[in-house]
Design a protein around this motif. Structure first.
Motif, PDB file in Angstrom:
ATOM      1  N   GLU A  89      16.482  20.408 -22.159  1.00 58.24           N
ATOM      2  CA  GLU A  89      15.842  20.569 -20.810  1.00 58.24           C
ATOM      3  C   GLU A  89      16.324  21.848 -20.041  1.00 58.24           C
ATOM      4  OE1 GLU A  89      15.505  16.745 -18.245  1.00 58.24           O
ATOM      5  OE2 GLU A  89      17.126  16.539 -19.456  1.00 58.24           O
ATOM      6  N   VAL A  90      17.596  22.216 -20.529  1.00 57.13           N
ATOM      7  CA  VAL A  90      18.013  23.640 -19.845  1.00 57.13           C
ATOM      8  C   VAL A  90      17.732  24.731 -20.842  1.00 57.13           C
ATOM      9  CG1 VAL A  90      19.796  22.190 -18.599  1.00 57.13           C
ATOM     10  CG2 VAL A  90      20.329  23.229 -20.861  1.00 57.13           C
ATOM     11  N   SER A  91      17.229  24.638 -22.061  1.00 59.84           N
ATOM     12  CA  SER A  91      17.046  25.913 -22.795  1.00 59.84           C
ATOM     13  C   SER A  91      15.627  26.779 -22.340  1.00 59.84           C
ATOM     14  CB  SER A  91      16.815  25.412 -24.091  1.00 59.84           C
ATOM     15  OG  SER A  91      18.331  25.133 -24.640  1.00 59.84           O
ATOM     16  N   ASP A  92      15.588  27.912 -22.165  1.00 55.68           N
ATOM     17  CA  ASP A  92      14.123  28.401 -21.743  1.00 55.68           C
ATOM     18  C   ASP A  92      13.600  28.560 -23.185  1.00 55.68           C
ATOM     19  OD1 ASP A  92      14.985  28.804 -19.194  1.00 55.68           O
ATOM     20  OD2 ASP A  92      15.406  30.805 -19.204  1.00 55.68           O
ATOM     21  N   ASP A  93      12.193  28.790 -22.937  1.00 54.07           N
ATOM     22  CA  ASP A  93      11.330  29.054 -24.072  1.00 54.07           C
ATOM     23  C   ASP A  93      11.195  30.444 -24.480  1.00 54.07           C
ATOM     24  OD1 ASP A  93       9.330  29.358 -25.981  1.00 54.07           O
ATOM     25  OD2 ASP A  93       7.672  28.227 -24.742  1.00 54.07           O
ATOM     26  N   THR A  94      12.117  30.781 -25.525  1.00 59.00           N
ATOM     27  CA  THR A  94      12.182  32.288 -25.677  1.00 59.00           C
ATOM     28  C   THR A  94      10.884  33.113 -26.056  1.00 59.00           C
ATOM     29  OG1 THR A  94      13.048  31.527 -27.965  1.00 59.00           O
ATOM     30  CG2 THR A  94      14.618  32.081 -26.213  1.00 59.00           C
ATOM     31  N   SER A  95       9.806  32.280 -26.581  1.00 57.50           N
ATOM     32  CA  SER A  95       8.577  32.866 -27.051  1.00 57.50           C
ATOM     33  C   SER A  95       7.867  33.330 -25.407  1.00 57.50           C
ATOM     34  CB  SER A  95       7.827  31.884 -27.709  1.00 57.50           C
ATOM     35  OG  SER A  95       7.274  31.057 -26.720  1.00 57.50           O
ATOM     36  N   LEU A  96       8.408  33.298 -24.296  1.00 55.60           N
ATOM     37  CA  LEU A  96       7.782  33.667 -23.400  1.00 55.60           C
ATOM     38  C   LEU A  96       8.337  34.836 -22.931  1.00 55.60           C
ATOM     39  CD1 LEU A  96       7.893  30.169 -20.923  1.00 55.60           C
ATOM     40  CD2 LEU A  96       6.027  30.942 -22.591  1.00 55.60           C
ATOM     41  N   SER A  97       7.456  35.618 -22.046  1.00 55.77           N
ATOM     42  CA  SER A  97       8.294  36.876 -21.464  1.00 55.77           C
ATOM     43  C   SER A  97       9.181  36.625 -20.357  1.00 55.77           C
ATOM     44  CB  SER A  97       7.112  37.626 -20.889  1.00 55.77           C
ATOM     45  OG  SER A  97       6.707  36.920 -19.524  1.00 55.77           O
ATOM     46  N   ARG A  98      10.113  37.609 -19.941  1.00 54.02           N
ATOM     47  CA  ARG A  98      11.096  37.245 -19.002  1.00 54.02           C
ATOM     48  C   ARG A  98      10.599  36.890 -17.689  1.00 54.02           C
ATOM     49  NH1 ARG A  98      15.706  40.470 -17.875  1.00 54.02           N
ATOM     50  NH2 ARG A  98      15.060  42.291 -19.115  1.00 54.02           N
ATOM     51  N   LYS A  99       9.538  37.447 -17.538  1.00 52.77           N
ATOM     52  CA  LYS A  99       8.813  36.863 -16.149  1.00 52.77           C
ATOM     53  C   LYS A  99       8.569  35.419 -16.276  1.00 52.77           C
ATOM     54  CE  LYS A  99       6.114  38.913 -12.483  1.00 52.77           C
ATOM     55  NZ  LYS A  99       5.037  39.508 -12.109  1.00 52.77           N
ATOM     56  N   GLU A 100       7.794  35.040 -17.295  1.00 48.95           N
ATOM     57  CA  GLU A 100       7.076  33.729 -17.626  1.00 48.95           C
ATOM     58  C   GLU A 100       8.429  32.953 -17.570  1.00 48.95           C
ATOM     59  OE1 GLU A 100       2.977  34.849 -20.138  1.00 48.95           O
ATOM     60  OE2 GLU A 100       5.159  34.701 -21.096  1.00 48.95           O
ATOM     61  N   ARG A 101       9.581  33.011 -18.185  1.00 49.98           N
ATOM     62  CA  ARG A 101      10.518  32.242 -18.470  1.00 49.98           C
ATOM     63  C   ARG A 101      11.106  32.087 -17.011  1.00 49.98           C
ATOM     64  NH1 ARG A 101      13.959  34.736 -23.345  1.00 49.98           N
ATOM     65  NH2 ARG A 101      15.573  33.223 -22.708  1.00 49.98           N
ATOM     66  N   LYS A 102      11.206  32.909 -16.181  1.00 51.43           N
ATOM     67  CA  LYS A 102      11.736  32.751 -14.729  1.00 51.43           C
ATOM     68  C   LYS A 102      10.854  31.918 -14.161  1.00 51.43           C
ATOM     69  CE  LYS A 102      15.233  35.757 -15.050  1.00 51.43           C
ATOM     70  NZ  LYS A 102      16.606  35.008 -15.126  1.00 51.43           N
ATOM     71  N   ALA A 103       9.775  32.150 -14.169  1.00 50.66           N
ATOM     72  CA  ALA A 103       8.750  31.353 -13.364  1.00 50.66           C
ATOM     73  C   ALA A 103       8.791  29.656 -14.070  1.00 50.66           C
ATOM     74  CB  ALA A 103       7.112  31.802 -13.571  1.00 50.66           C
ATOM     75  N   ALA A 104       8.808  29.537 -15.194  1.00 51.14           N
ATOM     76  CA  ALA A 104       8.989  28.266 -15.871  1.00 51.14           C
ATOM     77  C   ALA A 104      10.296  27.640 -15.440  1.00 51.14           C
ATOM     78  CB  ALA A 104       9.020  28.538 -17.321  1.00 51.14           C
ATOM     79  N   GLN A 105      11.225  28.366 -15.519  1.00 51.19           N
ATOM     80  CA  GLN A 105      12.444  27.698 -14.783  1.00 51.19           C
ATOM     81  C   GLN A 105      12.434  27.007 -13.734  1.00 51.19           C
ATOM     82  OE1 GLN A 105      17.219  28.342 -14.942  1.00 51.19           O
ATOM     83  NE2 GLN A 105      16.181  29.716 -16.490  1.00 51.19           N
ATOM     84  N   LEU A 106      11.905  27.851 -12.758  1.00 49.26           N
ATOM     85  CA  LEU A 106      11.661  27.615 -11.291  1.00 49.26           C
ATOM     86  C   LEU A 106      10.853  26.241 -11.136  1.00 49.26           C
ATOM     87  CD1 LEU A 106      12.530  28.461  -8.580  1.00 49.26           C
ATOM     88  CD2 LEU A 106      10.454  29.889  -8.446  1.00 49.26           C
ATOM     89  N   GLU A 107       9.624  26.206 -11.917  1.00 47.00           N
ATOM     90  CA  GLU A 107       8.852  25.170 -11.705  1.00 47.00           C
ATOM     91  C   GLU A 107       9.563  23.831 -12.408  1.00 47.00           C
ATOM     92  OE1 GLU A 107       6.106  23.937 -10.918  1.00 47.00           O
ATOM     93  OE2 GLU A 107       5.882  22.371 -12.417  1.00 47.00           O
ATOM     94  N   HIS A 108      10.313  23.986 -13.721  1.00 50.12           N
ATOM     95  CA  HIS A 108      11.026  22.926 -14.477  1.00 50.12           C
ATOM     96  C   HIS A 108      12.177  22.250 -13.478  1.00 50.12           C
ATOM     97  CE1 HIS A 108       9.515  24.683 -18.506  1.00 50.12           C
ATOM     98  NE2 HIS A 108       8.323  23.820 -17.777  1.00 50.12           N
ATOM     99  N   ALA A 109      12.838  23.181 -12.845  1.00 51.32           N
ATOM    100  CA  ALA A 109      13.756  22.679 -12.173  1.00 51.32           C
ATOM    101  C   ALA A 109      13.828  21.347 -11.258  1.00 51.32           C
ATOM    102  CB  ALA A 109      14.418  23.699 -11.210  1.00 51.32           C
ATOM    103  N   ALA A 110      12.374  21.123 -10.700  1.00 54.87           N
ATOM    104  CA  ALA A 110      12.262  20.049 -10.000  1.00 54.87           C
ATOM    105  C   ALA A 110      11.837  18.817 -10.643  1.00 54.87           C
ATOM    106  CB  ALA A 110      10.894  20.586  -9.142  1.00 54.87           C
ATOM    107  N   HIS A 111      11.825  19.056 -12.155  1.00 53.46           N
ATOM    108  CA  HIS A 111      11.322  17.990 -12.873  1.00 53.46           C
ATOM    109  C   HIS A 111      12.155  17.369 -13.769  1.00 53.46           C
ATOM    110  CE1 HIS A 111       7.588  18.710 -10.822  1.00 53.46           C
ATOM    111  NE2 HIS A 111       7.350  20.003 -11.255  1.00 53.46           N
ATOM    112  N   ILE A 112      13.345  18.125 -14.135  1.00 51.50           N
ATOM    113  CA  ILE A 112      14.265  17.890 -15.160  1.00 51.50           C
ATOM    114  C   ILE A 112      15.337  16.510 -14.614  1.00 51.50           C
ATOM    115  CG2 ILE A 112      14.198  20.058 -16.150  1.00 51.50           C
ATOM    116  CD1 ILE A 112      16.930  20.745 -14.766  1.00 51.50           C
TER     117      ILE A 112
END
Ligand code: NDP
Ligand code: ZN
Length: 180
Positions: A89-112
């Motif tokens: 749950e706390v690992s970023d998807d490293t296949s995404l770009s830096r920008k996408e990873r930042k956005a994904a983390q922000l989005e996921h934080a509310a649901h973990i």
């Protein structure tokens, strides 16, 4: 008795120290990477009052899958499914770009899960404190400020998780956002 370290926690510290052995942090002194996951678990115990062993073990292991050759299968085999779930749950998807990873983390934080949020709070507290101690090599003030604000946005998505940890983050943020 509150200080007795469990075998599982010691195993996690050993495991992470081996996995991160050749890695360094981004501070000018290039500190040993392991200082950070140990600090995250320390913050959870001493500032957050966290006593859930799987969460503390997950905190120690939180960057092993994202930043080393460790697989989730290995974490599951050695530490079990609950810990593996937190690390996942706390690992970023490293296949995404830096920008996408930042956005994904922000989005996921509310649901973990609650446990994963605790780890994420400890991670953000440790990282902003690291920046206050010494800005990462090559980072401008603007970049430090941007990082602080992104961390705050992630923390804001997790309000209601642990009042002590949220207050600890807010203290560093308020005292130092003006430095940059
Ligand atoms: P990075 O993701 O590149 O770096 C931050 C991460 O590095 C932390 O989350 C932490 O992750 C790890 N880390 C290792 N050592 C340290 C340390 N001493 N202190 C703090 N963190 C450390 O940063 P961002 O991509 O978030 O960049 C910050 C901002 O700057 C962003 O908003 C970005 O858009 C912008 N930016 C600016 C650039 C520029 O040249 N001006 C270039 C790229 C981005 P972990 O816990 O996993 O170890
Ligand atoms: Zn981390």
């Amino acid at each position: 008795p509150d200080f007795v370290m469990s075998g599982a926690l010691l195993r996690a510290v050993y495991f992470a120290s081996q996995k991160h052995r050749d890695q360094r942090r981004k501070d000018p002194a290039a500190s040993p990477y392991i200082n950070h996951p140990v600090e995250v678990a320390y913050i959870l115990w001493f500032e957050g009052g966290v006593r859930d062993e799987a969460v503390l073990v997950g905190a120690v292991l939180h960057d092993t899958v994202e930043d080393t050759d460790t697989s989730l299968e290995e974490v599951a085999r050695v530490f079990g499914e609950t810990v593996c779930g937190y690390v996942d749950e706390v690992s970023d998807d490293t296949s995404l770009s830096r920008k996408e990873r930042k956005a994904a983390q922000l989005e996921h934080a509310a649901h973990i899960s609650q446990g994963a949020r605790l780890i994420k709070l400890g991670d953000k507290i440790s990282n902003v404190r690291d920046i206050v101690r010494a800005a990462p090599k090559g980072w401008s003030d603007a970049r430090c400020a941007e990082y602080f604000n992104w961390c705050k946005a992630v923390v804001d998505r997790m309000r209601g998780t642990n009042a002590h940890l949220e207050a600890a983050f807010d203290t560093v943020y308020q005292e130092h956002i003006g430095d940059f």
